[in-house]
Motif scaffolding. Structure first.
Motif, PDB file in Angstrom:
ATOM      1  N   PRO A  25     -27.218  24.120 -16.810  1.00 31.80           N
ATOM      2  CA  PRO A  25     -28.669  24.191 -16.645  1.00 31.80           C
ATOM      3  C   PRO A  25     -29.339  22.888 -17.035  1.00 31.80           C
ATOM      4  N   ILE A  26     -30.369  22.581 -16.334  1.00 32.14           N
ATOM      5  CA  ILE A  26     -31.207  21.441 -16.644  1.00 32.14           C
ATOM      6  C   ILE A  26     -32.646  21.935 -16.686  1.00 32.14           C
ATOM      7  N   PRO A  27     -33.555  21.155 -17.236  1.00 30.03           N
ATOM      8  CA  PRO A  27     -34.921  21.674 -17.414  1.00 30.03           C
ATOM      9  C   PRO A  27     -35.597  22.131 -16.121  1.00 30.03           C
ATOM     10  N   TYR A  28     -35.227  21.558 -15.004  1.00 30.79           N
ATOM     11  CA  TYR A  28     -35.920  21.901 -13.765  1.00 30.79           C
ATOM     12  C   TYR A  28     -35.011  22.587 -12.769  1.00 30.79           C
ATOM     13  N   GLY A  29     -33.943  23.172 -13.277  1.00 24.69           N
ATOM     14  CA  GLY A  29     -33.072  23.867 -12.340  1.00 24.69           C
ATOM     15  C   GLY A  29     -31.658  23.932 -12.874  1.00 24.69           C
ATOM     16  N   ARG A  30     -30.759  23.603 -12.009  1.00 18.50           N
ATOM     17  CA  ARG A  30     -29.356  23.754 -12.369  1.00 18.50           C
ATOM     18  C   ARG A  30     -28.540  22.738 -11.580  1.00 18.50           C
ATOM     19  N   ILE A  31     -27.618  22.129 -12.261  1.00 16.49           N
ATOM     20  CA  ILE A  31     -26.707  21.211 -11.593  1.00 16.49           C
ATOM     21  C   ILE A  31     -25.386  21.933 -11.384  1.00 16.49           C
ATOM     22  N   ARG A  32     -24.908  21.876 -10.171  1.00 17.43           N
ATOM     23  CA  ARG A  32     -23.597  22.448  -9.901  1.00 17.43           C
ATOM     24  C   ARG A  32     -22.704  21.404  -9.279  1.00 17.43           C
ATOM     25  N   ARG A  33     -21.490  21.388  -9.743  1.00 15.47           N
ATOM     26  CA  ARG A  33     -20.498  20.534  -9.128  1.00 15.47           C
ATOM     27  C   ARG A  33     -19.656  21.394  -8.205  1.00 15.47           C
ATOM     28  N   ARG A  34     -19.514  20.945  -7.001  1.00 12.22           N
ATOM     29  CA  ARG A  34     -18.834  21.737  -5.987  1.00 12.22           C
ATOM     30  C   ARG A  34     -17.725  20.928  -5.333  1.00 12.22           C
ATOM     31  N   ILE A  35     -16.809  21.656  -4.767  1.00 11.81           N
ATOM     32  CA  ILE A  35     -15.767  21.018  -3.969  1.00 11.81           C
ATOM     33  C   ILE A  35     -15.994  21.428  -2.525  1.00 11.81           C
ATOM     34  N   CYS A  36     -16.134  20.450  -1.675  1.00 19.85           N
ATOM     35  CA  CYS A  36     -16.331  20.705  -0.261  1.00 19.85           C
ATOM     36  C   CYS A  36     -15.082  21.347   0.339  1.00 19.85           C
ATOM     37  N   GLU A  37     -15.299  22.457   1.058  1.00 18.01           N
ATOM     38  CA  GLU A  37     -14.128  23.110   1.648  1.00 18.01           C
ATOM     39  C   GLU A  37     -13.670  22.440   2.938  1.00 18.01           C
ATOM     40  N   GLU A  38     -14.435  21.484   3.393  1.00 12.34           N
ATOM     41  CA  GLU A  38     -14.027  20.760   4.596  1.00 12.34           C
ATOM     42  C   GLU A  38     -13.164  19.551   4.258  1.00 12.34           C
ATOM     43  N   CYS A  39     -13.618  18.784   3.273  1.00 13.11           N
ATOM     44  CA  CYS A  39     -12.900  17.548   2.986  1.00 13.11           C
ATOM     45  C   CYS A  39     -12.315  17.523   1.575  1.00 13.11           C
ATOM     46  N   SER A  40     -12.537  18.598   0.817  1.00  8.74           N
ATOM     47  CA  SER A  40     -11.945  18.755  -0.509  1.00  8.74           C
ATOM     48  C   SER A  40     -12.398  17.702  -1.509  1.00  8.74           C
TER      49      SER A  40
END
Ligand SMILES: [Zn+2]
Length: 59
Positions: A25-40
Motif C-alpha cells: 500500500p501507498i498513500p494514494y493507492g497500491r503498488i503491485r508488481r506483476r509478471i506479464c503472462e505474455e513475455c514473463s
C-alpha cells in the motif's frame, strides 16, 4: 459487476492481467508488481482505490 483489471505491459505492449508477485500500500493507492503472462517480464502497476466504501454519498 465483474471487471478484470488489465494493464499494458511496458515490455511487450500487450494488455495483460499479470501475475501479482508483490503488493504494497501507498498513500494514494497500491503498488503491485506483476509478471506479464505474455513475455514473463516484470512490471509495476500503481492502482488507485476505486471502491468507495459505502457511506451512501454519491456526487
Ligand atoms: Zn509483456
Amino acid at each position: 459487476m465483474v471487471r478484470i483489471n488489465s494493464f499494458k505491459c511496458p515490455h511487450c505492449g500487450k494488455m495483460v492481467v499479470g501475475q501479482i508477485v508483490d503488493s504494497r500500500p501507498i498513500p494514494y493507492g497500491r503498488i503491485r508488481r506483476r509478471i506479464c503472462e505474455e513475455c514473463s517480464r516484470r512490471f509495476t502497476t500503481i492502482e488507485k482505490p476505486e471502491e468507495v466504501k459505502g457511506n451512501g454519498k454519491r456526487s
